[in-house]
Scaffold this active site. Structure first.
Site, PDB file in Angstrom:
ATOM      1  N   TRP A 103      39.629  40.577  48.407  1.00  0.00           N
ATOM      2  CA  TRP A 103      38.847  40.443  47.177  1.00  0.00           C
ATOM      3  C   TRP A 103      38.312  39.039  46.999  1.00  0.00           C
ATOM      4  O   TRP A 103      37.232  38.853  46.441  1.00  0.00           O
ATOM      5  CB  TRP A 103      39.668  40.903  45.970  1.00  0.00           C
ATOM      6  N   ASP A 172      40.354  36.349  39.003  1.00  0.00           N
ATOM      7  CA  ASP A 172      40.279  37.801  39.133  1.00  0.00           C
ATOM      8  C   ASP A 172      41.710  38.309  38.930  1.00  0.00           C
ATOM      9  O   ASP A 172      42.570  38.127  39.790  1.00  0.00           O
ATOM     10  CB  ASP A 172      39.754  38.158  40.535  1.00  0.00           C
ATOM     11  N   LYS A 196      43.511  49.394  37.475  1.00  0.00           N
ATOM     12  CA  LYS A 196      44.828  49.097  38.048  1.00  0.00           C
ATOM     13  C   LYS A 196      45.884  49.075  36.952  1.00  0.00           C
ATOM     14  O   LYS A 196      46.845  49.825  37.004  1.00  0.00           O
ATOM     15  CB  LYS A 196      44.809  47.762  38.793  1.00  0.00           C
TER      16      LYS A 196
HETATM   17  C1  PLP Z   1      40.433  46.663  42.991  1.00  0.00           C
HETATM   18  C2  PLP Z   1      40.120  45.228  42.927  1.00  0.00           C
HETATM   19  C3  PLP Z   1      38.792  44.760  42.850  1.00  0.00           C
HETATM   20  C4  PLP Z   1      37.597  45.671  42.927  1.00  0.00           C
HETATM   21  O1  PLP Z   1      37.478  46.451  41.797  1.00  0.00           O
HETATM   22  P1  PLP Z   1      36.245  47.440  41.571  1.00  0.00           P
HETATM   23  O2  PLP Z   1      36.357  47.764  40.109  1.00  0.00           O
HETATM   24  O3  PLP Z   1      36.436  48.614  42.473  1.00  0.00           O
HETATM   25  O4  PLP Z   1      34.982  46.709  41.878  1.00  0.00           O
HETATM   26  C5  PLP Z   1      38.590  43.402  42.726  1.00  0.00           C
HETATM   27  N1  PLP Z   1      39.621  42.545  42.699  1.00  0.00           N
HETATM   28  C6  PLP Z   1      40.903  42.950  42.776  1.00  0.00           C
HETATM   29  C7  PLP Z   1      42.002  41.948  42.739  1.00  0.00           C
HETATM   30  C8  PLP Z   1      41.186  44.306  42.897  1.00  0.00           C
HETATM   31  O5  PLP Z   1      42.464  44.718  42.986  1.00  0.00           O
END
Ligand code: PLP
Length: 360
Positions: A103, A172, A196
């Site tokens: 990511w 993030d 998540k």
């Molecule tokens: C799942 C995830 C993403 C991507 O998320 P999307 O909503 O599918 O774009 C980005 N960063 C992290 C840390 C993730 O776990």
């Protein structure tokens, strides 16, 4: 409650059963008003109350200071990979990134479209099995911000403490937001895809310090400016109403669980059970270095890919679903976010001991 399997999926992921039930009722008849939740106008007073309440619960649970905006955006966490640099960097400026997994790598690629990217640390050569200590990298004073991923969903690593650097922090937090207390005032911007640890897919929560809203250049399209959404309370266009509602329900549930401090203890306890199971035998090998271990995504390998395939198949048959590791690491991954029940971790630990005995 009907019989439910244990869902170790990394996202979309397990939600509290009470939230699913409430959503099922409200979709058909919201608050006994004779109209379904997903039929409500986003401009109706009923839905505005839902969005306002969701926001105020997030603010309360995370202790978000008043000079931060909370936005509900679309396009997934992945859209933040370009929105962050697009809104915060001018041409010729520089930003610092920590490369700790898939990511962050994707975010680095997008940031390079807008400015100079300084990758101050990378664990790519060791298959992202760790995150850095503060003394392993430095941030160029010219850099506009320090970007990092608090929890690396795929590799199962997590920053145990936030970087103590004199830089504007951008994080993030898609896979560990609300799993432990965080001092929001240390950050310029935090974002997280909801699927998540907050609710269903479809909404991305962005927490941004107000003064940063004005950094954006006029040439950025309206929909891609944080300022546009901040000025309209995330109602510039139709927001992802159902996802926002569900996030609100999950926030209610988190409060009944005792808030984030209590949740952190529960998460530590669940993860410790699983790491003990991994460490107690040579049969299972944790992917992450101990100091970098995630409480949310627990990654491990078995002696051979054949055993891993059998492990996953037999676990699935036993009602332990979603344990296959991401294709870039292989092996197994147990994602145990806030809503994942301790009983499921106990069942997995029992299954692991049994499997090791039979196959070790
Ligand atoms: C799942 C995830 C993403 C991507 O998320 P999307 O909503 O599918 O774009 C980005 N960063 C992290 C840390 C993730 O776990």
């Amino acid at each position: 409650m009907p019989e439910r399997i244990y869902n170790f999926s990394p996202g979309p992921a397990t939600l509290p059963y009470s939230v699913l039930q409430q959503a099922a009722t409200d979709i058909v008849n919201f608050n006994n008003k004779g109209i379904g939740l997903i039929e409500l106008s986003h401009r109706s007073k009923e839905f505005i109350a839902v969005a306002d309440e969701t926001e105020s619960l997030i603010r309360e649970l995370m202790g978000i200071p008043a000079h931060y905006k909370v936005l509900f955006l679309q396009g997934g966490a992945s859209s933040q990979f370009f929105m962050v640099p697009m809104n915060l960097l001018a041409q010729g400026q520089k930003a610092t990134y920590l490369n700790t997994g898939t990511w962050s790598k994707k975010a680095i690629k997008e940031a390079k479209l807008f400015a100079t990217v300084d990758v101050a640390y990378s664990s790519e050569d060791i298959n992202f099995k760790r995150v850095p200590r503060d003394d392993e990298y430095s941030v160029d004073p010219e850099s506009q911000y320090l970007y990092f991923v608090t929890n690396n969903t795929i590799y199962g690593t997590q920053f145990q403490t936030m970087p103590a650097k004199d830089a504007l922090l951008i994080a993030d937090m898609s896979s560990d937001i609300l799993s432990r207390p965080v001092d929001v005032s240390r950050f310029g911007l935090i974002f997280a895809g909801a699927q998540k640890n907050m609710g269903p897919a479809g909404v991305t929560v962005v927490i941004i310090r107000e003064d940063l809203l004005d950094r954006v250049s006029d040439s950025v399209p309206s929909m891609l400016k944080y300022k546009t959404h901040a000025e309209k309370d995330s109602m510039f266009n139709t927001p992802p109403c159902f996802s926002i509602y569900c996030v609100g329900q999950v926030m209610h549930w988190l409060k009944t669980m005792g808030g984030i401090g209590a949740m952190e203890k529960i998460n530590q306890d669940k993860a410790a059970l699983l790491y003990e199971a991994i460490d107690s035998t040579d049969f299972y090998r944790g992917h992450a270095e101990k100091e970098s271990r995630s409480l949310m995504n627990i990654t491990f390998n078995l002696p051979t890919p054949e055993l891993e395939a059998r492990f996953i198949a037999e676990a699935t048959a036993a009602g332990l679903d979603g344990l296959k590791g991401h294709r870039s690491v292989g092996g197994c991954r147990a994602s145990i976010y806030n809503a994942f029940p301790r009983a499921g971790v106990e069942k997995l630990v029992e299954f692991m001991a049994d499997f090791a005995r039979k196959n070790g």
